[in-house]
Design an enzyme around this catalytic site. Structure first.
Site, PDB file in Angstrom:
ATOM      1  N   CYS A 211      -2.092  -7.236   5.408  1.00  0.00           N
ATOM      2  CA  CYS A 211      -1.694  -8.491   5.036  1.00  0.00           C
ATOM      3  C   CYS A 211      -0.880  -9.167   5.802  1.00  0.00           C
ATOM      4  CB  CYS A 211      -0.955  -8.064   4.220  1.00  0.00           C
ATOM      5  SG  CYS A 211      -1.329  -7.700   2.493  1.00  0.00           S
TER       6      CYS A 211
ATOM      7  N   LYS B 160       3.549 -16.654  -1.947  1.00  0.00           N
ATOM      8  CA  LYS B 160       3.004 -15.525  -1.625  1.00  0.00           C
ATOM      9  C   LYS B 160       3.075 -15.303  -0.178  1.00  0.00           C
ATOM     10  CE  LYS B 160       0.667 -12.326  -0.484  1.00  0.00           C
ATOM     11  NZ  LYS B 160      -0.422 -10.784  -1.301  1.00  0.00           N
TER      12      LYS B 160
ATOM     13  N   GLU C  54       1.051  -1.416   0.158  1.00  0.00           N
ATOM     14  CA  GLU C  54       0.086   0.439  -0.241  1.00  0.00           C
ATOM     15  C   GLU C  54       1.022   0.980  -0.211  1.00  0.00           C
ATOM     16  OE1 GLU C  54      -3.187   0.196   2.734  1.00  0.00           O
ATOM     17  OE2 GLU C  54      -3.086  -2.030   2.616  1.00  0.00           O
TER      18      GLU C  54
HETATM   19  C1  UDX Z   1       3.296  -5.388   2.559  1.00  0.00           C
HETATM   20  C2  UDX Z   1       3.619  -6.940   1.713  1.00  0.00           C
HETATM   21  O1  UDX Z   1       4.871  -5.763   1.143  1.00  0.00           O
HETATM   22  C3  UDX Z   1       3.336  -7.098   0.392  1.00  0.00           C
HETATM   23  O2  UDX Z   1       4.487  -7.210  -0.464  1.00  0.00           O
HETATM   24  C4  UDX Z   1       2.298  -7.442   0.017  1.00  0.00           C
HETATM   25  O3  UDX Z   1       1.275  -8.026  -1.216  1.00  0.00           O
HETATM   26  C5  UDX Z   1       0.950  -7.267   0.795  1.00  0.00           C
HETATM   27  O4  UDX Z   1       1.552  -6.685   2.601  1.00  0.00           O
HETATM   28  P1  UDX Z   1       1.891  -3.576   2.919  1.00  0.00           P
HETATM   29  O5  UDX Z   1       0.809  -4.237   4.079  1.00  0.00           O
HETATM   30  O6  UDX Z   1       1.341  -2.596   2.270  1.00  0.00           O
HETATM   31  O7  UDX Z   1       2.332  -4.499   2.430  1.00  0.00           O
HETATM   32  O8  UDX Z   1       3.011  -2.647   3.795  1.00  0.00           O
HETATM   33  P2  UDX Z   1       5.000  -2.957   3.839  1.00  0.00           P
HETATM   34  O9  UDX Z   1       5.040  -2.012   3.483  1.00  0.00           O
HETATM   35  O10 UDX Z   1       4.898  -4.581   3.511  1.00  0.00           O
HETATM   36  O11 UDX Z   1       4.827  -2.681   5.573  1.00  0.00           O
HETATM   37  C6  UDX Z   1       3.909  -3.509   6.628  1.00  0.00           C
HETATM   38  C7  UDX Z   1       4.799  -2.680   8.091  1.00  0.00           C
HETATM   39  O12 UDX Z   1       5.441  -3.467   8.616  1.00  0.00           O
HETATM   40  C8  UDX Z   1       4.305  -1.601   8.460  1.00  0.00           C
HETATM   41  O13 UDX Z   1       3.122  -2.244   9.324  1.00  0.00           O
HETATM   42  C9  UDX Z   1       5.148  -0.717   8.027  1.00  0.00           C
HETATM   43  O14 UDX Z   1       5.510   0.243   9.445  1.00  0.00           O
HETATM   44  C10 UDX Z   1       5.976  -2.209   9.183  1.00  0.00           C
HETATM   45  N1  UDX Z   1       7.745  -2.197   9.266  1.00  0.00           N
HETATM   46  C11 UDX Z   1       8.358  -2.287   7.745  1.00  0.00           C
HETATM   47  C12 UDX Z   1       8.230  -2.565   9.681  1.00  0.00           C
HETATM   48  O15 UDX Z   1       7.995  -2.589  10.759  1.00  0.00           O
HETATM   49  N2  UDX Z   1       9.723  -2.331   9.204  1.00  0.00           N
HETATM   50  C13 UDX Z   1      10.408  -2.917   8.345  1.00  0.00           C
HETATM   51  O16 UDX Z   1      11.366  -2.749   7.996  1.00  0.00           O
HETATM   52  C14 UDX Z   1       9.249  -2.335   7.087  1.00  0.00           C
END
Ligand code: UDX
Length: 432
Positions: free
Chosen positions: A260, A204, A155
């Site tokens: 997700c 996935k 997202e």
């Molecule tokens: C995720 C996957 O990245 C994507 O490939 C999948 O298909 C859907 O789920 P999304 O949920 O949109 O995407 O967000 P993402 O950017 O992956 O972050 C997920 C969560 O992890 C967030 O709450 C973010 O704050 C947290 N996060 C991410 C961390 O705490 N540390 C990090 O280094 C990266």
């Protein structure tokens, strides 16, 4: 290629708009007639950078249209994508009733060969069930192929992720649908992984669980860093330069959330259980994630002593930057926790305030502040809960002067500890 996308949620709409932009003729179908009306009128039901322009451009070029009937989409298309929700059930397993319902609808109106592609995140072996269902409900007994083509869209970066993917995964039962799938994605020039359907479905869940594991791993390291007086960002940089590890998804903080990772983890643990394997490793990933939030709240309590009646400014409500999505947002969980302890909150988010109001109603204990730089006014502490890059531009001097005590709890490590101290803040972050 003529393509139908069933389901105009997050994944369906982004996928449909991007396919149209590549040059395909796309019809996006949704059973929510109101939503279809909104889309036809040029409205976009979600916030996603770049999406509104993309939709407008492709509607104007007559490559993208909308419908509320599956039959209309199926009849006009060679390839039908399923992009409907697969929400969690109370026991953590996946509710596949929308997938089943759409498979039946597609089957009922198919009169010629179709390629039916599942884009939704589903448990391994779902493709087999979709094949059985279509066979059962297709009166005309036409030929078809089922393909698994999972999405990997983040997202806030979904358009970019679709247009510049690391890889495209195509799970097939026979070679017949492969050329069409190649044609759909040909302009993107990304590596294509052609495999069997079960493996594609597993890719996935395995990918998302691994990313969540990376985050929990660095969060666990952050605990050790705090205890030992080391800096988790330095450690992440040091290990991230090893190409086998990589630096991305190694940012410690208050944990992961969103629609997700939490759901996919629970689902994968359940899928493994049903296949006879206890996925203890992933249970630990969940536990570390919960504990990371509790640890952060404890940090606030250790400094503020009593949270009751404290006025706390909160920067960030979305589950991460670049989105208005507050589903399972760690920032919201943190606010709820502080409210339970009796705090009064002043909150701000660049995009997510409207959605947050449905979970945290504005009132005596929660004030929504439109201006970022005004959120700290009169507060005893300021908390950073979401990694929005613009929070780094916060007017620190104004915030500091307007607070009763300049204390910041940075749950996303956005600021530099030494610099914050120099500017006169009591500054606490994660693992540094
Ligand atoms: C995720 C996957 O990245 C994507 O490939 C999948 O298909 C859907 O789920 P999304 O949920 O949109 O995407 O967000 P993402 O950017 O992956 O972050 C997920 C969560 O992890 C967030 O709450 C973010 O704050 C947290 N996060 C991410 C961390 O705490 N540390 C990090 O280094 C990266």
């Amino acid at each position: 290629m003529r393509i139908a996308i069933i389901g105009t949620g997050y994944v369906g709409l982004v996928t449909g708009a991007c396919f149209a932009d590549i040059g395909h003729r796309v019809i996006c179908v949704d059973n929510n007639a109101e939503k279809v009306k909104l889309l036809r009128a040029g409205g976009i039901p979600i916030y996603e950078p770049g999406l509104e322009d993309l939709v407008a451009r492709n509607v104007a070029a007559r490559r993208l249209s909308f419908s509320d009937t599956v039959a209309e989409g199926v009849n006009q298309s060679e390839v039908v994508f399923i992009a409907v929700p697969t929400p969690p059930l109370p026991d953590g397993s996946v509710d596949l009733s929308f997938i089943e319902g759409v498979a039946r609808e597609i089957a009922a109106c198919m009169t010629s060969y179709k390629i039916v592609v599942d884009k939704s995140t589903v448990p391994v072996k779902t493709g087999e069930k979709v094949v059985e269902t279509i066979r059962r409900y297709n009166q005309a007994k036409v030929e078809f192929d089922v393909v698994s083509n999972p999405e990997f869209l983040r997202e806030g970066f979904a358009v970019e992720d679709l247009m510049r993917p690391d890889r495209i995964v195509i799970g097939v039962q026979s070679p017949r649908p492969v050329p069409a799938m190649r044609e759909i994605y040909a302009p993107l020039e990304a590596p294509l992984v052609v495999t069997d359907i079960n493996s594609a479905e597993l890719i996935k869940h395995a990918a998302n669980s691994f990313l969540a594991l990376k985050i929990s791993y660095i969060n666990a390291i952050s605990v050790i860093c705090e205890a030992a007086g080391a800096n988790v960002q330095e450690v992440a940089n040091g290990i991230g330069l090893d190409q086998r590890i990589g630096r991305r998804f190694l940012d410690a903080g208050i944990g992961f959330g969103g629609s997700c990772f939490p759901k996919d983890l629970s689902a994968f643990i359940k899928i493994a259980e049903q296949l006879g394997y206890d996925f203890g490793l992933l249970k630990e990933v969940q536990r570390i994630n919960q504990e990371q939030m509790q640890r952060f709240v404890r940090k606030l309590a250790d400094t503020l002593w009593v949270i009751k009646d404290k006025r706390i400014g909160v920067l960030g409500l979305a589950f991460k930057q670049n989105t208005d999505d507050v589903r399972l947002s760690p920032a919201i969980a943190l606010c709820e926790h502080l409210l339970r302890e009796g705090a009064r909150l002043r909150v701000h988010d660049p995009q997510a305030m409207e959605k947050a109001k449905t979970i945290l109603p504005p009132g005596k204990t929660v004030a929504y502040v439109a201006e970022r730089d005004a959120v700290a006014e009169g507060c005893d502490a300021l908390v950073v809960a979401t990694e929005w890059p613009e929070f780094k531009q916060l007017d620190l001097e104004r915030a500091r002067r307007s607070m009763t005590h300049p204390i910041m709890f940075d749950g996303r490590n956005l600021f530099d500890p030494q610099e914050m101290e120099r500017l006169g803040w009591v500054y606490k972050s994660v693992g540094r």
